[in-house]
Design an enzyme around this catalytic site. Sequence first.
Site, PDB file in Angstrom:
ATOM      1  N   ASP A  46     -13.754   2.984  -2.798  1.00 30.70           N
ATOM      2  CA  ASP A  46     -13.409   1.909  -1.855  1.00 30.70           C
ATOM      3  C   ASP A  46     -14.573   0.908  -1.777  1.00 30.70           C
ATOM      4  OD1 ASP A  46     -11.009   3.076   0.359  1.00 30.70           O
ATOM      5  OD2 ASP A  46     -11.990   4.479  -0.981  1.00 30.70           O
ATOM      6  N   THR A 128      -5.854   5.107   0.408  1.00 34.67           N
ATOM      7  CA  THR A 128      -6.910   6.022  -0.050  1.00 34.67           C
ATOM      8  C   THR A 128      -6.399   7.466  -0.087  1.00 34.67           C
ATOM      9  OG1 THR A 128      -8.531   4.526   0.907  1.00 34.67           O
ATOM     10  CG2 THR A 128      -9.338   6.697   0.313  1.00 34.67           C
ATOM     11  N   SER A 240       0.578   3.075  -0.029  1.00 28.55           N
ATOM     12  CA  SER A 240      -0.048   1.776  -0.348  1.00 28.55           C
ATOM     13  C   SER A 240       0.919   0.621  -0.578  1.00 28.55           C
ATOM     14  CB  SER A 240      -0.966   1.912  -1.565  1.00 28.55           C
ATOM     15  OG  SER A 240      -0.229   1.771  -2.777  1.00 28.55           O
ATOM     16  N   LYS A 243       4.333  -0.286  -2.729  1.00 33.22           N
ATOM     17  CA  LYS A 243       5.701  -0.525  -2.249  1.00 33.22           C
ATOM     18  C   LYS A 243       6.086  -1.997  -2.431  1.00 33.22           C
ATOM     19  CE  LYS A 243       4.702   1.640   1.822  1.00 33.22           C
ATOM     20  NZ  LYS A 243       3.501   2.432   1.535  1.00 33.22           N
ATOM     21  N   ARG A 257       8.701  -0.836   7.379  1.00 28.63           N
ATOM     22  CA  ARG A 257       7.508  -0.270   8.027  1.00 28.63           C
ATOM     23  C   ARG A 257       7.580  -0.538   9.527  1.00 28.63           C
ATOM     24  NH1 ARG A 257       2.556   0.975   5.535  1.00 28.63           N
ATOM     25  NH2 ARG A 257       0.889   1.333   7.035  1.00 28.63           N
TER      26      ARG A 257
HETATM   27  P1  AMP Z   1       0.582   3.427   3.571  1.00 30.11           P
HETATM   28  O1  AMP Z   1      -0.076   3.928   2.341  1.00 30.11           O
HETATM   29  O2  AMP Z   1       1.699   2.462   3.312  1.00 30.11           O
HETATM   30  O3  AMP Z   1       0.976   4.525   4.506  1.00 30.11           O
HETATM   31  O4  AMP Z   1      -0.470   2.516   4.311  1.00 30.11           O
HETATM   32  C1  AMP Z   1      -1.832   2.762   4.304  1.00 30.11           C
HETATM   33  C2  AMP Z   1      -2.437   1.959   5.421  1.00 30.11           C
HETATM   34  O5  AMP Z   1      -1.910   2.395   6.656  1.00 30.11           O
HETATM   35  C3  AMP Z   1      -3.925   2.100   5.572  1.00 30.11           C
HETATM   36  O6  AMP Z   1      -4.586   1.117   4.814  1.00 30.11           O
HETATM   37  C4  AMP Z   1      -4.165   1.908   7.065  1.00 30.11           C
HETATM   38  O7  AMP Z   1      -4.738   0.644   7.352  1.00 30.11           O
HETATM   39  C5  AMP Z   1      -2.772   1.938   7.666  1.00 30.11           C
HETATM   40  N1  AMP Z   1      -2.637   2.812   8.843  1.00 30.11           N
HETATM   41  C6  AMP Z   1      -3.512   3.702   9.338  1.00 30.11           C
HETATM   42  N2  AMP Z   1      -3.028   4.276  10.467  1.00 30.11           N
HETATM   43  C7  AMP Z   1      -1.812   3.733  10.690  1.00 30.11           C
HETATM   44  C8  AMP Z   1      -0.825   3.892  11.708  1.00 30.11           C
HETATM   45  N3  AMP Z   1      -0.983   4.758  12.714  1.00 30.11           N
HETATM   46  N4  AMP Z   1       0.301   3.136  11.617  1.00 30.11           N
HETATM   47  C9  AMP Z   1       0.488   2.289  10.586  1.00 30.11           C
HETATM   48  N5  AMP Z   1      -0.423   2.088   9.613  1.00 30.11           N
HETATM   49  C10 AMP Z   1      -1.552   2.802   9.656  1.00 30.11           C
END
Ligand code: AMP
Length: 329
Positions: A46, A128, A240, A243, A257
């Site tokens: 990162d 990540t 990430s 999508k 989302r």
């Molecule tokens: P995803 O891989 O689509 O689940 O998204 C990853 C991103 O979700 C990370 O870069 C975070 O910034 C974000 N994230 C962390 N906690 C939350 C949460 N509680 N609700 C929504 N997004 C989040």
Amino acid sequence: MPHEIANFLASVNEAALQCASLCRKVQSEMLASMDKSDSSPVTIADYGCQALIHRAILLNYPDHALISEEGSDHLRKNAAEGEISAIVRLVSGALGSEVTIDDICGWIDHRGPNNSEYTWSIDPIDGTKGFLRRAQYAVAIGLLQGSTPVGGTLVCPSLPYDLNDDNSPVGVLISASGPGTARKFAIDAELSASISSNASGDPASMRVLGSVESAHGDPALVTGMMEASKITGGFVRYDSQAKYAVIAMGGAEMYVRPRSKPDYRENIWDHVAGVAICEAAGAVVSDVDGKALDFGHGDKLLENRGVLATANPLAHKLAIDGIKATENA
Ligand code: AMP
Ligand code: MG
């Protein structure tokens, strides 16, 4: 002016490719993570990626602003000695010249002036958790002009270039700088093509994307929406902004989302690149109420309820109506 935006992106895309190779090296040599204060994981990849991307922006556009996920404080406080020497070796290797940990931390913390017409928003490794489980992740570089996403690059080192071909090369860079300009490039092969989202409005074949992490959204609302709108193409979960990449390449019709909890506000670096690319590929993006995303509030989408990216206006209406029906049931 799209031509100017295209030039801006061209000068960071080389850094984006350096990031893909740095990420793969970390995965193959020394995959380990540190925890941040919100207990989300972060790795030297990162930090290395943010340093490489910020360096390219600083060298080419010192008058541009940046809103990015990582800061060097946490790296300095939490990295083991071996991790510091590894990041120095990896970033030096990517650049082909020796750099120091102070160079790297300086680039990570570069934010530019705060009155710039252009603001980059960078998530050096989005997903990540996906990176750590060797699933999907993305290097996300978005560009705002004022508060409008005008360009973006997503590098998805684990996503097939051709989603319909089992023998496709894996690893794709997608970049866009305005309507009709979205293109994909294979990371490891001489292949590129223009991309666009799917124009079909048939709910029976619509495919829906959501987070692997249930806590990052509201999967029950997504499946409720699918039932209400009779969407039967399947619900696939990826980490990430891969999508957004899949929607832009025509491989799915909805990325839903919903807000994960009432007080959660999305980070803009999780969306600017993906939104710019999807819109350039013909997709329709809003929040889950159909309201335009408002990137004019610093690092968060303060005024929006979740995010919704759909391949076309018919898919958009089906998603919004299905969410409303499910929430009001
Ligand atoms: P995803 O891989 O689509 O689940 O998204 C990853 C991103 O979700 C990370 O870069 C975070 O910034 C974000 N994230 C962390 N906690 C939350 C949460 N509680 N609700 C929504 N997004 C989040
Ligand atoms: Mg992220």
